[in-house]
Design a protein around this motif. Structure first.
Motif, PDB file in Angstrom:
ATOM      1  N   GLN A 203      23.616  39.020  44.975  1.00 49.18           N
ATOM      2  CA  GLN A 203      23.931  39.862  46.131  1.00 49.18           C
ATOM      3  C   GLN A 203      25.393  40.302  46.096  1.00 49.18           C
ATOM      4  O   GLN A 203      25.717  41.463  46.386  1.00 49.18           O
ATOM      5  N   THR A 204      26.281  39.379  45.732  1.00 54.65           N
ATOM      6  CA  THR A 204      27.704  39.707  45.646  1.00 54.65           C
ATOM      7  C   THR A 204      27.947  40.775  44.589  1.00 54.65           C
ATOM      8  O   THR A 204      28.708  41.732  44.803  1.00 54.65           O
ATOM      9  N   VAL A 205      27.319  40.629  43.435  1.00 55.28           N
ATOM     10  CA  VAL A 205      27.483  41.606  42.353  1.00 55.28           C
ATOM     11  C   VAL A 205      27.003  42.990  42.797  1.00 55.28           C
ATOM     12  O   VAL A 205      27.630  44.009  42.481  1.00 55.28           O
ATOM     13  N   GLN A 208      29.602  45.003  44.523  1.00 55.03           N
ATOM     14  CA  GLN A 208      30.793  45.349  43.749  1.00 55.03           C
ATOM     15  C   GLN A 208      30.615  46.651  42.983  1.00 55.03           C
ATOM     16  O   GLN A 208      29.490  47.027  42.640  1.00 55.03           O
ATOM     17  N   ASN A 209      31.730  47.297  42.653  1.00 58.64           N
ATOM     18  CA  ASN A 209      31.694  48.419  41.728  1.00 58.64           C
ATOM     19  C   ASN A 209      31.512  47.926  40.299  1.00 58.64           C
ATOM     20  O   ASN A 209      30.827  48.563  39.491  1.00 58.64           O
ATOM     21  N   ILE A 210      32.155  46.802  39.973  1.00 59.37           N
ATOM     22  CA  ILE A 210      32.035  46.207  38.644  1.00 59.37           C
ATOM     23  C   ILE A 210      30.848  45.245  38.678  1.00 59.37           C
ATOM     24  O   ILE A 210      30.862  44.244  39.398  1.00 59.37           O
ATOM     25  N   LYS A 211      29.822  45.554  37.925  1.00 60.87           N
ATOM     26  CA  LYS A 211      28.543  44.864  38.071  1.00 60.87           C
ATOM     27  C   LYS A 211      28.428  43.633  37.169  1.00 60.87           C
ATOM     28  O   LYS A 211      27.594  43.568  36.258  1.00 60.87           O
ATOM     29  N   ARG A 212      29.289  42.674  37.429  1.00 59.02           N
ATOM     30  CA  ARG A 212      29.172  41.369  36.785  1.00 59.02           C
ATOM     31  C   ARG A 212      29.781  40.316  37.697  1.00 59.02           C
ATOM     32  O   ARG A 212      30.563  40.645  38.605  1.00 59.02           O
ATOM     33  N   VAL A 213      29.437  39.077  37.464  1.00 61.18           N
ATOM     34  CA  VAL A 213      29.996  37.981  38.254  1.00 61.18           C
ATOM     35  C   VAL A 213      31.466  37.775  37.899  1.00 61.18           C
ATOM     36  O   VAL A 213      31.850  37.835  36.723  1.00 61.18           O
ATOM     37  N   ALA A 232      58.446  41.733  39.990  1.00 59.62           N
ATOM     38  CA  ALA A 232      59.636  41.353  40.753  1.00 59.62           C
ATOM     39  C   ALA A 232      59.819  42.172  42.029  1.00 59.62           C
ATOM     40  O   ALA A 232      60.511  41.730  42.949  1.00 59.62           O
ATOM     41  N   PHE A 233      59.228  43.357  42.108  1.00 60.60           N
ATOM     42  CA  PHE A 233      59.403  44.224  43.280  1.00 60.60           C
ATOM     43  C   PHE A 233      58.149  44.257  44.154  1.00 60.60           C
ATOM     44  O   PHE A 233      57.983  45.124  44.996  1.00 60.60           O
ATOM     45  N   ILE A 234      57.270  43.287  43.955  1.00 57.45           N
ATOM     46  CA  ILE A 234      56.040  43.199  44.754  1.00 57.45           C
ATOM     47  C   ILE A 234      56.114  41.950  45.607  1.00 57.45           C
ATOM     48  O   ILE A 234      56.257  40.833  45.093  1.00 57.45           O
ATOM     49  N   THR A 235      56.029  42.106  46.920  1.00 56.57           N
ATOM     50  CA  THR A 235      55.999  40.937  47.801  1.00 56.57           C
ATOM     51  C   THR A 235      55.291  41.290  49.099  1.00 56.57           C
ATOM     52  O   THR A 235      55.211  42.459  49.495  1.00 56.57           O
ATOM     53  N   GLY A 236      54.741  40.279  49.743  1.00 60.07           N
ATOM     54  CA  GLY A 236      54.031  40.467  50.998  1.00 60.07           C
ATOM     55  C   GLY A 236      52.682  41.141  50.853  1.00 60.07           C
ATOM     56  O   GLY A 236      52.120  41.629  51.837  1.00 60.07           O
ATOM     57  N   GLN A 237      52.137  41.143  49.642  1.00 63.36           N
ATOM     58  CA  GLN A 237      50.885  41.853  49.377  1.00 63.36           C
ATOM     59  C   GLN A 237      49.731  40.879  49.143  1.00 63.36           C
ATOM     60  O   GLN A 237      49.923  39.789  48.601  1.00 63.36           O
ATOM     61  N   ILE A 238      48.553  41.298  49.541  1.00 63.90           N
ATOM     62  CA  ILE A 238      47.325  40.598  49.173  1.00 63.90           C
ATOM     63  C   ILE A 238      46.626  41.462  48.132  1.00 63.90           C
ATOM     64  O   ILE A 238      46.112  42.541  48.443  1.00 63.90           O
ATOM     65  N   VAL A 239      46.661  41.023  46.888  1.00 60.67           N
ATOM     66  CA  VAL A 239      46.016  41.770  45.809  1.00 60.67           C
ATOM     67  C   VAL A 239      44.536  41.405  45.790  1.00 60.67           C
ATOM     68  O   VAL A 239      44.182  40.250  45.551  1.00 60.67           O
ATOM     69  N   VAL A 240      43.710  42.366  46.077  1.00 66.87           N
ATOM     70  CA  VAL A 240      42.273  42.117  46.156  1.00 66.87           C
ATOM     71  C   VAL A 240      41.658  42.309  44.776  1.00 66.87           C
ATOM     72  O   VAL A 240      41.557  43.423  44.274  1.00 66.87           O
ATOM     73  N   ALA A 241      41.268  41.197  44.163  1.00 67.71           N
ATOM     74  CA  ALA A 241      40.653  41.228  42.840  1.00 67.71           C
ATOM     75  C   ALA A 241      39.194  40.814  42.997  1.00 67.71           C
ATOM     76  O   ALA A 241      38.823  39.660  42.776  1.00 67.71           O
ATOM     77  N   ASP A 242      38.369  41.772  43.396  1.00 69.77           N
ATOM     78  CA  ASP A 242      36.978  41.441  43.733  1.00 69.77           C
ATOM     79  C   ASP A 242      35.985  42.417  43.133  1.00 69.77           C
ATOM     80  O   ASP A 242      34.868  42.560  43.632  1.00 69.77           O
ATOM     81  N   GLY A 243      36.384  43.095  42.064  1.00 71.76           N
ATOM     82  CA  GLY A 243      35.459  44.023  41.422  1.00 71.76           C
ATOM     83  C   GLY A 243      35.110  45.238  42.261  1.00 71.76           C
ATOM     84  O   GLY A 243      34.111  45.907  42.009  1.00 71.76           O
ATOM     85  N   GLY A 244      35.918  45.526  43.270  1.00 65.09           N
ATOM     86  CA  GLY A 244      35.656  46.672  44.139  1.00 65.09           C
ATOM     87  C   GLY A 244      34.685  46.378  45.262  1.00 65.09           C
ATOM     88  O   GLY A 244      34.178  47.297  45.904  1.00 65.09           O
TER      89      GLY A 244
END
Length: 248
Positions: A203-205, A208-213, A232-244
């Motif tokens: 269901q999670t896959v 997602q845009n990327i169709k793998r676990v 070094a110039f990136i702070t206060g961010q939540i990088v969402v790495a979830d395949g879209g």
């Protein structure tokens, strides 16, 4: 050839298995010495780090115990020197909705997922300030934006961790410290496979845009980048790495 993190020391909580173990291995590949705090033995992680030639230290630590964390920080300094990178990865997942979660379970989820990063960040703050280019990386969750109702305490705790990441980034920038989060999707680890049905992975896959676990390496690569001078110039961010999956 020197890696991006050569000469630095990284602390990884919850680094004995799963995502934390892969983060520890990847940061060692990048050149960092590794310290792991976990309630379980980290022998396998030690062996993986040894293959990279980096130094390793681990200790049995409950991240929600202030005295234990303070003692761990002192032992890391003695064994490896001051820490430059802190990865707050230790977490507990409780699959229960509001009708079924008890208040004690709610509190214990927050104790590890929120109190732990607070206590660990505070304990290692002198190290991060001394570094001059300290890094705090909090492992949060994309489920905050697509919350399954059966994970009320976990999703709420990760939302609090997002807020902690933001305010810490604001307060620590003056010391040259960056603070970011990595929000992963459902990652294929031994623990996740034991506790989640295969249909939940499927269901999670589909979302997602990327169709793998998602695999632990999909998280560790982002962590390694955020720990490096390249970020070094990136702070206060939540990088969402979830395949879209959230398409933010």
């Amino acid at each position: 050839m020197a890696g991006r993190l050569t000469g630095r020391t990284a602390v990884v909580t919850g680094g004995s298995t799963g995502i934390g173990q892969e983060i520890a291995r990847r940061l060692a590949v990048e050149g960092a010495d590794i310290a792991v705090a976990d309630i379980d033995p980290a022998d396998e992680t030690r062996d993986l780090v040894a293959e990279t030639g980096r130094r390793f230290f681990s200790d049995k630590v409950d991240v929600s115990d202030e005295d234990a964390i303070v003692g761990f920080a002192a032992r890391v300094r003695r064994e490896l020197g001051t820490a430059d990178i802190l990865v707050n990865n230790a977490a507990v997942v409780l699959p229960a909705g509001i009708d079924h979660v008890t208040f004690d379970e709610w509190r214990s989820t927050f104790a590890v997922n929120v109190d732990g990063p607070f206590l660990t960040s505070r304990a290692f703050l002198p190290d991060l300030k001394e570094s001059g280019s300290g890094r705090v990386i909090n492992i949060t969750s994309a489920s905050y934006w697509t919350p399954p109702p059966a994970f009320v305490s976990y999703v709420s705790a990760k939302g609090a961790l997002n807020g902690f990441t933001s305010v810490l980034a604001t307060g620590l920038a003056v010391h040259g410290i960056t603070v970011n989060g990595v929000a992963a999707s459902l990652v294929r680890t031994a623990t996740a496979s034991e506790n989640m049905s295969e249909s939940f992975f499927e269901q999670t896959v589909r979302m997602q845009n990327i169709k793998r676990v998602q695999m632990p390496a999909d998280v560790s690569g982002v962590v390694a980048f955020l720990a490096s001078d390249d970020a070094a110039f990136i702070t206060g961010q939540i990088v969402v790495a979830d395949g879209g999956g959230t398409r933010r």
